[in-house]
Design a protein around this motif. Sequence first.
Motif, short mmCIF file in Angstrom:
data_model
loop_
_atom_site.label_atom_id
_atom_site.label_comp_id
_atom_site.label_asym_id
_atom_site.label_seq_id
_atom_site.Cartn_x
_atom_site.Cartn_y
_atom_site.Cartn_z
N HIS A 1 -2.52 -15.03 13.69
CA HIS A 1 -3.72 -14.24 13.34
C HIS A 1 -4.94 -15.12 13.05
CE1 HIS A 1 -0.94 -10.88 13.17
NE2 HIS A 1 -0.24 -11.50 12.24
N GLU A 2 -4.96 -16.31 13.62
CA GLU A 2 -6.11 -17.20 13.48
C GLU A 2 -6.67 -17.52 14.86
OE1 GLU A 2 -7.55 -18.20 10.74
OE2 GLU A 2 -6.09 -17.31 9.34
N GLU A 3 -7.84 -18.14 14.89
CA GLU A 3 -8.44 -18.56 16.14
C GLU A 3 -9.15 -19.89 15.94
OE1 GLU A 3 -12.41 -16.33 16.94
OE2 GLU A 3 -11.01 -14.82 16.15
N ALA A 4 -9.35 -20.60 17.03
CA ALA A 4 -9.97 -21.92 16.95
C ALA A 4 -10.60 -22.27 18.27
CB ALA A 4 -8.92 -22.97 16.56
N SER A 5 -11.56 -23.19 18.23
CA SER A 5 -12.19 -23.71 19.43
C SER A 5 -11.51 -25.01 19.84
CB SER A 5 -13.68 -23.96 19.20
OG SER A 5 -14.38 -22.74 19.03
N GLU A 6 -11.36 -25.19 21.13
CA GLU A 6 -10.81 -26.43 21.68
C GLU A 6 -11.84 -26.99 22.66
OE1 GLU A 6 -8.00 -27.87 20.84
OE2 GLU A 6 -7.02 -26.27 19.70
N VAL A 7 -12.26 -28.21 22.40
CA VAL A 7 -13.24 -28.86 23.27
C VAL A 7 -12.57 -30.03 23.99
CG1 VAL A 7 -15.44 -30.09 23.39
CG2 VAL A 7 -15.16 -28.20 21.76
N PHE A 8 -12.71 -30.06 25.31
CA PHE A 8 -12.12 -31.12 26.12
C PHE A 8 -13.26 -31.89 26.79
CE2 PHE A 8 -9.12 -27.63 25.86
CZ PHE A 8 -7.95 -28.28 25.48
N ARG B 1 -12.03 -20.94 23.60
CA ARG B 1 -11.69 -20.29 22.34
C ARG B 1 -10.26 -19.75 22.43
NH1 ARG B 1 -13.52 -21.04 17.28
NH2 ARG B 1 -13.01 -19.24 15.97
N ILE B 2 -9.40 -20.17 21.50
CA ILE B 2 -8.01 -19.72 21.44
C ILE B 2 -7.88 -18.71 20.31
CG2 ILE B 2 -5.60 -20.43 21.39
CD1 ILE B 2 -7.19 -21.80 23.57
N LYS B 3 -7.38 -17.52 20.64
CA LYS B 3 -7.15 -16.49 19.63
C LYS B 3 -5.67 -16.16 19.57
CE LYS B 3 -11.71 -14.36 20.29
NZ LYS B 3 -12.44 -13.10 20.63
N ASN B 4 -5.09 -16.34 18.41
CA ASN B 4 -3.66 -16.09 18.22
C ASN B 4 -3.47 -14.82 17.40
OD1 ASN B 4 -0.92 -16.14 17.95
ND2 ASN B 4 -0.83 -17.98 16.69
N LYS B 5 -3.21 -13.72 18.09
CA LYS B 5 -2.98 -12.45 17.40
C LYS B 5 -1.49 -12.12 17.28
CE LYS B 5 -7.42 -10.42 18.71
NZ LYS B 5 -8.13 -9.25 19.33
N SER B 6 -0.68 -13.11 17.59
CA SER B 6 0.77 -12.91 17.49
C SER B 6 1.23 -13.19 16.06
CB SER B 6 1.51 -13.85 18.45
OG SER B 6 1.40 -15.19 18.03
N LYS B 7 2.51 -13.06 15.83
CA LYS B 7 3.07 -13.26 14.50
C LYS B 7 3.60 -14.68 14.29
CE LYS B 7 4.47 -8.40 14.09
NZ LYS B 7 5.61 -7.47 13.87
N GLU B 8 3.46 -15.52 15.33
CA GLU B 8 3.96 -16.89 15.25
C GLU B 8 2.84 -17.88 15.55
OE1 GLU B 8 7.11 -17.25 18.02
OE2 GLU B 8 8.43 -15.81 17.00
N PRO B 9 2.94 -19.10 15.01
CA PRO B 9 1.94 -20.12 15.33
C PRO B 9 1.98 -20.46 16.81
CG PRO B 9 3.24 -20.75 13.39
CD PRO B 9 3.92 -19.57 14.00
N PHE B 10 0.83 -20.79 17.36
CA PHE B 10 0.73 -21.21 18.75
C PHE B 10 0.46 -22.71 18.78
CE2 PHE B 10 -1.76 -22.16 22.59
CZ PHE B 10 -0.88 -21.70 23.56
N SER C 1 -4.62 -15.61 23.45
CA SER C 1 -5.58 -15.62 24.55
C SER C 1 -6.38 -16.91 24.56
CB SER C 1 -6.55 -14.42 24.43
OG SER C 1 -7.33 -14.52 23.26
N VAL C 2 -6.79 -17.30 25.75
CA VAL C 2 -7.70 -18.43 25.93
C VAL C 2 -8.90 -17.92 26.69
CG1 VAL C 2 -6.43 -19.19 27.98
CG2 VAL C 2 -8.02 -20.76 26.84
N GLY C 3 -10.07 -18.17 26.18
CA GLY C 3 -11.30 -17.70 26.82
C GLY C 3 -12.31 -18.82 26.95
N TYR C 4 -13.05 -18.79 28.03
CA TYR C 4 -14.10 -19.79 28.25
C TYR C 4 -15.30 -19.48 27.37
CZ TYR C 4 -18.16 -21.92 30.53
OH TYR C 4 -19.32 -22.60 30.79
N ALA C 5 -15.80 -20.50 26.68
CA ALA C 5 -16.96 -20.33 25.82
C ALA C 5 -18.21 -20.94 26.47
CB ALA C 5 -16.71 -20.96 24.45
#
Length: 296
Positions: A247-254, A203-212, A185-189
């Motif tokens: 199963h990790e998440e991270a912030s992306e700033v543009f 905010r990017i949340k990866n709840k899948s079983k593979e790297p995004f 998922s990608v969500g506006y912060a």
Amino acid sequence: MKQVLCSLLVCLLTTGSVMRASAQRGTDTILTTKGAVTLITSGSPISTFQIGDGKNTEYDYRIVDGNMVFLRPTVAAPRPTNLIVREGESIHYMIIAYQDKADLTRLKYALSGKNGTSGVAVVAHDDSQAPRAGSGQRDLISISNLPESPNLLNIDTVTVSKIAEDFGSDRKVNHQHEEKIDGVSVGYAQAMTLSGMNYFCYRIKNKSKEPFKIVKASLLHKERKDTASLYSMPILYKKGPTTIAAHEEASEVFVVPSKQFKKEDEVIIVLQTTEGKQPLVLYLPASVLPKYMVTK
């Protein structure tokens, strides 16, 4: 003589059946589904992209760079309709249909590029292409890019990097403006303007079983007053990982050049990932941005 006529009649009937079967096979279906976009690419510039009678409001399409179409349903269960596309010297006739649960791997198509009129115009697209965008109810879509600013080469990357790092530390996400595909998922912060630049945090949340993996990121601005065009916002600086582990998440700033938005406008982020997977796309109403970034 009767035998000759009978043979000729059988031949004509057989030929007619084959032609009808060919015509039926020749009309391809473009699938759409809820929560995802359908990508259509062409080898030549698209001059006409007409859905139904040209006044259809159940589907939204966007074209960028003239050869990639970004199609999505705008209502819960849109009705099937026809689609006519002209790219270069080729004309393609297709049917747009909606499926409540469609295989995402089937939402990527490429026009054949053969001259003439054809219904056999769609094949599976395997290339890793950057998604494009454009919009509107017009047949001919004009694409515009923001002019390059002379200051683009003079930004203080050390300062901008520090600001972006601090800005991305806020983990709050507005869940009303979040898009999810295949467990990612990608969500506006948040967003802000500082020193002539706009900072957008997602905010990017990866709840899948593979790297995004983020292969390419694009920020686009859609003006309500000009629904036929999208404007790219050149990314001056990006702060955040290019790969988010399972199963990790991270912030992306543009960081992009500063500009004012109107509350009816949209800011669109497109995150292209690895080949064969749907891009993450989030449509953000400008009305949710800080008030000083939005004019009436």
